[in-house]
Design a protein around this motif. Structure first.
Motif, PDB file in Angstrom:
ATOM      1  N   PRO A 162       0.808  -1.231   0.000  1.00 58.03           N
ATOM      2  CA  PRO A 162       0.000   0.000   0.000  1.00 58.03           C
ATOM      3  C   PRO A 162       0.836   1.273   0.000  1.00 58.03           C
ATOM      4  O   PRO A 162       0.454   2.271  -0.609  1.00 58.03           O
ATOM      5  CB  PRO A 162      -0.810  -0.128   1.296  1.00 58.03           C
ATOM      6  N   ASN A 557      -9.815  -1.218  -5.225  1.00 55.93           N
ATOM      7  CA  ASN A 557      -8.723  -1.923  -4.554  1.00 55.93           C
ATOM      8  C   ASN A 557      -8.635  -1.615  -3.074  1.00 55.93           C
ATOM      9  O   ASN A 557      -7.660  -1.984  -2.423  1.00 55.93           O
ATOM     10  CB  ASN A 557      -7.381  -1.572  -5.230  1.00 55.93           C
ATOM     11  N   MET A 558      -9.640  -0.892  -2.498  1.00 52.74           N
ATOM     12  CA  MET A 558      -9.537  -0.519  -1.082  1.00 52.74           C
ATOM     13  C   MET A 558     -10.880  -0.040  -0.556  1.00 52.74           C
ATOM     14  O   MET A 558     -11.818   0.176  -1.327  1.00 52.74           O
ATOM     15  CB  MET A 558      -8.524   0.614  -0.915  1.00 52.74           C
ATOM     16  N   ARG A 582      -6.961   3.824   5.101  1.00 54.21           N
ATOM     17  CA  ARG A 582      -7.284   2.978   3.962  1.00 54.21           C
ATOM     18  C   ARG A 582      -6.988   1.521   4.295  1.00 54.21           C
ATOM     19  O   ARG A 582      -5.927   1.211   4.843  1.00 54.21           O
ATOM     20  CB  ARG A 582      -6.465   3.378   2.737  1.00 54.21           C
ATOM     21  N   TYR A 584      -6.566  -1.926   2.269  1.00 62.07           N
ATOM     22  CA  TYR A 584      -6.438  -2.464   0.910  1.00 62.07           C
ATOM     23  C   TYR A 584      -6.959  -3.900   0.868  1.00 62.07           C
ATOM     24  O   TYR A 584      -6.809  -4.664   1.837  1.00 62.07           O
ATOM     25  CB  TYR A 584      -4.995  -2.396   0.451  1.00 62.07           C
TER      26      TYR A 584
END
Length: 682
Positions: A162, A557-558, A582, A584
């Motif tokens: 990430p 993707n997150m 965030r 992921y």
């Protein structure tokens, strides 16, 4: 099929690199032009083959071919197209292929540039470049093959780290690799000069632009890395003296020393062996930086660190390089006799020598601090890490002395400065420096290092302005030009000198940005929606940050948790900031994304340090969580990026070909035969 071609291309490139390196050295030794020509053609072939391999790796990322260990380890199906392409250098394996490809590119350019010149150097230059390439190909093919297959094909990849999913990270490694690989070219010419015995200034003049280009890329790469650390790592700073950060700084320090010391050799014929050692040291430190990043011996957030096999291979190569280069210098030790001796310590030679010693001292200090955990483990049985405080305590005084020499070196006289020269060149700059420090003291600045930095910065800036003004005024008077036109023509006529002044100006601006860290302010508060935290800037105004709301939503993707904060400056609305957490999809880690409000003189930096019951927030059952914020005011940080930009512009000016150099040489007419009068005997 494509990936199979890529793997075969790697093997063929390895064989050709070894073959070409052998032909280069043998052809140079025996004076065999056919062997040298074959070696040079090998360079083109290796470059083409490595391009094919790079294309095959990128294709495997785009086609989600998770049967390959490298693709499965650094990609997943939801990863954006942009990060799939940059997956080429996201991991150790691909980055080695990328490193070798860049070196092959530079080697091919050198061969093309020198088809009809420097022919006595080219066999050894080609041999050296191909030998380095052969080493990297051995590592890639036998220890870190990007086409290694897994025992099974997973349904999806593990995903990209990430912290690497940031736009700065996509351009920071390539620029850094460009700098590392580009330093191979001056090293190869240096080896060629030693082997051929031609140790005059010609190899230095030939590689001047290559050295500047390498320095440019390394400087820009380091600054991009600082920007990435500032925005992505979320701790509020841009340089933590991390081992991998330090590894990139080491060749930069010796490379900068070389750029200055080489002028002494060109002007006075001194420091010949020193320049050879600096070029070799810079290249060895570039290899050392690559080794440190991939060895896994020292922990770092930047490290690829996979296994020790590569570490041992790199260590062996590095040891062999040190032995060979030391042997070459010892062999040619009687060729380094200086043309002149230093006549006075009050001279430009002495100032540049002092500058060199400080750069090398700084390099050894950084190297010692970086390697100390390993050294302490070897001797005491436990790793002892030296932190940023130790690095700052050692390197800040060195940096301040270098800052002073930025103003002294370029304007003090060669050989021996007279009292009149010293008064004429330094009276005004010293006066401005004293006045600047005094004014800052009166307005309340008490930090010793910051006062010294601003005072010395004013001293250097004044010398630069005076130099530009004196040169421009003289040209305007002689050529009868307007002031601005005269300045433009002055720079165009001597780009190396005035480009160097621009680089110095950028460095002064950057130092001022570093000094701003002495006045950083920080607050931390746990807030419910509607509550505020206040923080006062060192410039006197006050920020009020009011926590508005927390939102949660999925993204590509997150999934994101975003805190919105209203900012007021002295009670007036000044915009909104957001800070994020965030998660992921393919990585079990949560990373922070900071919010930054930028101004010309400071950054307001917001970190989402914690969320009360984060899982409930993500599930939508806790819409008004208590949130912990860290708020920082970082004065003068924008000046660091501005200084970097000015340095980059100055370097481009310095290495841009001059009008005289690019002007085509007129073809000479064949000499006209003159008939001699016949002698007639009397």
């Amino acid at each position: 099929m494509i990936t199979s071609i890529g793997e075969v291309a790697l093997w063929v490139a390895l064989l050709l690199a070894g073959w070409g390196a052998t032909l280069g050295f043998v052809g140079g030794r025996r004076g065999r032009g056919d062997l040298v020509l074959s070696a040079e053609r090998s360079v083109y072939a290796v470059f083409a083959l490595l391009l094919v391999s790079c294309g095959a790796i990128i294709a495997s990322f785009l086609r989600n071919e998770y049967v390959y260990q490298y693709v499965a380890g650094y990609s997943n199906r939801e990863l954006s197209l942009f990060y799939k392409i940059t997956g080429l250098w996201a991991g150790q394996t691909g980055s080695l292929v990328f490193w070798a490809t860049l070196l092959a590119l530079f080697s091919a350019i050198v061969v093309a540039q020198n088809r009809r010149r420097n022919r006595e150097f080219m066999p050894y230059v080609t041999g050296t470049n191909l030998a380095v390439l052969a080493f990297f190909m051995v590592v890639i093919v036998f220890a870190s093959n990007p086409f290694k297959l897994l025992d099974f094909t997973p349904a999806d990849g593990r995903g990209l780290n990430p912290q690497l999913q940031n736009y700065w990270m996509t351009i920071h490694p390539p620029t850094l690799y460009l700098g590392f690989t580009c330093f191979t070219i001056p090293f190869a010419f240096c080896v060629a000069a030693l082997l051929s015995g031609r140790l005059d200034t010609r190899w230095i003049a030939t590689t001047r632009r290559w050295t500047l280009l390498a320095w440019f890329f390394l400087t820009v790469g380091i600054i991009f890395g600082m920007m990435w650390a500032y925005e992505e790592l979320g701790w509020g700073g841009y340089w933590f003296w991390d081992p991998v950060e330090n590894a990139s700084l080491l060749p930069w320090l010796t490379g900068t020393a070389y750029l200055h010391s080489v002028m002494i050799q060109e002007k006075r014929g001194m420091l010949k062996m020193w320049n050879v050692l600096l070029v070799m040291g810079t290249f060895l430190l570039s290899i050392f930086a690559t080794f440190l990043t991939r060895s896994g011996l020292i922990e770092s957030v930047h490290s690829f660190a996979e296994n020790l096999t590569i570490a041992y291979i790199f260590l062996g190569f590095l040891s062999a390089l040190i032995l060979v280069t030391a042997g070459l210098v010892w062999w040619r030790r009687d060729r380094f006799e200086p043309d002149h001796r230093m006549e006075s310590f009050v001279s430009r030679e002495a100032a540049f020598l002092g500058n060199n010693l400080l750069f090398v001292t700084g390099m050894f200090a950084v190297l010692w601090g970086t390697m100390f955990p390993l050294i302490s483990e070897g001797f005491a049985g436990r790793k002892i890490t030296v932190g940023p405080e130790w690095f700052n305590r050692v390197n800040i005084p060195i940096g301040l002395m270098l800052l002073a020499l930025l103003g002294i070196g370029p304007v003090i006289a060669w050989r021996k400065a007279s009292p009149r020269n010293l008064r004429r060149n330094f009276l005004a700059p010293v006066s401005v420096a004293v006045v600047t420090a005094a004014v800052l003291w009166m307005v309340g600045v008490r930090h010793t290092y910051a006062l010294l930095t601003f005072g010395l910065g004013a001293f250097v800036m004044t010398t630069i302005v005076v130099e530009f003004h004196k040169g421009t005024r003289a040209r305007a008077h002689i050529e009868r030009e307007r002031y601005l036109a005269a300045m433009m023509h002055l720079v165009a006529r001597n780009r190396r000198r005035y480009g160097g002044y621009v680089v110095h100006a950028g460095l002064v601006v950057m130092f001022a940005g570093f000094a701003g860290a002495a006045f950083n302010v920080e607050e931390q508060a746990a807030l419910s929606p509607g509550e505020s935290v206040k923080i006062r800037s060192p410039f006197g105004h006050q920020y009020t940050l009011t926590y508005q709301a927390m939102s949660s939503y999925p993204a590509q993707n997150m999934s994101k948790l975003v805190a919105s904060v209203e900012v007021a400056r002295n009670g007036e609305f000044a915009g909104m900031l957001t800070a994020e957490k965030r998660a992921y999809s393919r990585r079990e880690e949560i990373v922070s994304e900071v919010g930054i409000r930028r101004a010309w003189n400071e950054d307001l930096y917001l970190i989402l340090a914690g969320i009360d019951n984060m899982e409930a927030v993500a599930q939508g059952t806790n819409p008004r969580p208590v949130v912990t914020f860290r708020v920082l005011v970082n004065p003068l940080v924008p000046w660091i990026w501005l200084g970097g930009l000015i340095m980059a512009i100055g370097t481009l000016v310095a290495m841009w070909p001059s009008a005289e150099a690019t002007r085509p040489v007129p073809r000479l007419r064949a000499p006209v035969a003159v008939r001699e009068p016949e002698l007639v005997e009397a």
